[in-house]
Design a protein around this motif. Structure first.
Motif, short mmCIF file in Angstrom:
data_model
loop_
_atom_site.label_atom_id
_atom_site.label_comp_id
_atom_site.label_asym_id
_atom_site.label_seq_id
_atom_site.Cartn_x
_atom_site.Cartn_y
_atom_site.Cartn_z
N SER A 169 0.92 -0.83 -0.09
CA SER A 169 -0.33 -0.19 -0.14
C SER A 169 0.91 1.00 0.42
CB SER A 169 -0.33 0.20 0.58
OG SER A 169 -0.29 -0.16 2.35
N CYS A 170 2.51 1.22 0.58
CA CYS A 170 3.49 2.28 0.47
C CYS A 170 3.81 2.88 -0.87
CB CYS A 170 4.21 2.20 1.17
SG CYS A 170 3.09 1.82 3.23
N THR A 171 3.91 1.66 -1.88
CA THR A 171 5.17 1.28 -2.46
C THR A 171 5.23 0.17 -3.71
OG1 THR A 171 7.22 1.78 -3.66
CG2 THR A 171 7.33 0.47 -1.40
N SER A 172 5.37 0.32 -4.60
CA SER A 172 5.55 -1.19 -5.38
C SER A 172 6.93 -1.30 -5.61
CB SER A 172 4.80 -0.68 -7.02
OG SER A 172 5.92 0.76 -7.79
N LYS A 173 7.58 -1.09 -4.65
CA LYS A 173 9.62 -1.20 -5.56
C LYS A 173 9.61 -2.26 -4.46
CE LYS A 173 10.91 3.44 -7.61
NZ LYS A 173 11.59 3.94 -6.80
N SER A 174 10.43 -2.90 -4.59
CA SER A 174 11.02 -4.50 -3.28
C SER A 174 11.99 -3.52 -1.87
CB SER A 174 11.59 -5.13 -4.35
OG SER A 174 12.55 -4.91 -5.38
N TYR A 175 12.37 -1.85 -2.78
CA TYR A 175 13.54 -1.43 -1.69
C TYR A 175 12.85 0.17 -1.42
CZ TYR A 175 14.82 1.15 -5.93
OH TYR A 175 15.03 1.61 -7.15
N ARG A 176 13.58 0.73 -0.40
CA ARG A 176 13.80 1.89 -0.11
C ARG A 176 14.66 2.62 -0.16
NH1 ARG A 176 13.16 3.43 6.26
NH2 ARG A 176 14.63 1.60 6.07
N GLY A 177 15.10 4.16 -1.02
CA GLY A 177 16.47 4.13 -1.06
C GLY A 177 16.13 5.92 -0.16
N VAL A 178 17.67 5.62 0.00
CA VAL A 178 17.92 6.68 1.50
C VAL A 178 18.40 7.41 0.51
CG1 VAL A 178 18.06 8.04 3.69
CG2 VAL A 178 17.01 5.58 3.62
N THR A 179 18.24 8.57 0.66
CA THR A 179 19.43 10.04 -0.12
C THR A 179 19.59 10.98 0.45
OG1 THR A 179 18.40 10.05 -2.30
CG2 THR A 179 19.78 11.39 -2.65
N ARG A 180 21.37 11.18 0.38
CA ARG A 180 22.40 11.22 1.43
C ARG A 180 23.23 12.32 1.12
NH1 ARG A 180 23.17 12.15 7.09
NH2 ARG A 180 25.70 12.69 7.53
N LEU A 181 23.45 13.79 1.02
CA LEU A 181 24.35 14.37 0.27
C LEU A 181 25.84 13.86 0.79
CD1 LEU A 181 23.05 18.07 0.46
CD2 LEU A 181 23.34 16.59 -1.19
N GLU A 182 26.60 13.98 -0.39
CA GLU A 182 27.90 13.39 -0.40
C GLU A 182 29.17 14.11 0.87
OE1 GLU A 182 32.04 12.81 -3.35
OE2 GLU A 182 29.86 12.66 -3.85
N ASN A 183 28.46 14.89 1.45
CA ASN A 183 29.53 15.88 2.09
C ASN A 183 28.25 16.21 3.14
OD1 ASN A 183 27.88 17.44 0.59
ND2 ASN A 183 29.31 19.27 0.73
N GLU A 184 27.44 15.70 3.20
CA GLU A 184 26.65 15.72 4.82
C GLU A 184 27.30 15.87 5.66
OE1 GLU A 184 21.81 15.47 5.01
OE2 GLU A 184 22.32 14.29 2.80
N ALA A 185 27.91 14.83 5.60
CA ALA A 185 28.94 14.47 6.85
C ALA A 185 29.04 14.98 7.75
CB ALA A 185 29.69 13.60 7.43
N VAL A 186 29.52 17.09 6.63
CA VAL A 186 30.97 18.12 7.19
C VAL A 186 29.22 19.20 7.72
CG1 VAL A 186 31.62 19.76 6.10
CG2 VAL A 186 32.28 17.37 5.78
N LEU A 187 28.41 18.90 7.03
CA LEU A 187 27.44 19.87 7.35
C LEU A 187 26.44 19.38 8.28
CD1 LEU A 187 24.87 20.47 3.62
CD2 LEU A 187 26.80 22.01 5.35
N ASP A 188 26.04 18.36 8.71
CA ASP A 188 26.10 17.41 10.12
C ASP A 188 26.80 18.01 11.30
OD1 ASP A 188 23.86 16.95 9.12
OD2 ASP A 188 24.21 14.62 9.16
N ARG A 189 28.16 17.81 11.16
CA ARG A 189 29.27 18.30 11.99
C ARG A 189 29.29 20.16 12.52
NH1 ARG A 189 33.39 15.44 9.51
NH2 ARG A 189 34.01 16.74 8.90
N MET A 190 28.72 20.71 11.29
CA MET A 190 28.58 22.30 11.85
C MET A 190 27.57 22.17 12.81
SD MET A 190 30.54 24.93 10.87
CE MET A 190 29.94 26.96 10.91
N ALA A 191 27.06 21.67 12.37
CA ALA A 191 24.89 22.19 12.73
C ALA A 191 25.26 21.47 13.99
CB ALA A 191 23.59 21.10 12.12
#
Length: 111
Positions: free
Chosen positions: A17-39
Motif C-alpha cells: 500500500s506504500c510502494t510498488s518497489k522492493s527497496y527503499r532508497g535513502v538519499t544523502r549528500l556526499e558531504n552531508e557529514a560536514v554539514l552535520d558536524r557544523m550544525a
C-alpha cells in the motif's frame, strides 16, 4: 552528488500500500557529514554565529553594497579569483585610508 543506500523491505505487510518497489532508497549528500558536524557545533555555541556575522560578513556586505560588486563579471574560477583579489585589494586600501588616513598610509608604504 547524492548517494543512495538501498534497504530491502521484505517483511512489511503494509509495503504494497506504500510502494510498488522492493527497496527503499535513502538519499544523502556526499558531504552531508560536514554539514552535520557544523550544525552540531552551532547547537553547542549559538553565539559563535553572531560573532561571525560581526567580523566576517561586514567586508562582503561592504563590497557588495558600496563597491557595486553584486555578481562577478568574469567566467571560470581562475578569472573570478583574480577579480575578487582586485576587489579585496581595493577594499583593504579603502579601509586603511579610513583607519590611518592618506598621510599615514603613504608613511607606512615608505617605511
Amino acid at each position: 552528488m547524492a548517494t543512495a543506500r538501498l534497504v530491502r523491505a521484505a517483511g512489511c505487510g503494509l509495503r504494497p500500500s506504500c510502494t510498488s518497489k522492493s527497496y527503499r532508497g535513502v538519499t544523502r549528500l556526499e558531504n552531508e557529514a560536514v554539514l552535520d558536524r557544523m550544525a552540531t557545533r552551532l547547537e553547542a555555541r549559538p553565539d559563535i554565529l553572531n560573532l561571525r556575522r560581526e567580523s566576517v560578513e561586514h567586508p562582503f556586505g561592504t563590497i557588495k553594497q558600496w563597491m557595486n560588486q553584486g555578481a562577478f563579471l568574469m567566467r571560470r574560477l581562475e578569472n573570478v579569483r583574480g577579480e575578487f583579489s582586485l576587489t579585496a585589494l581595493a577594499y583593504n586600501i579603502k579601509r586603511a585610508i579610513t583607519l590611518v588616513g592618506v598621510p599615514g598610509l603613504i608613511a607606512a608604504v615608505k617605511a
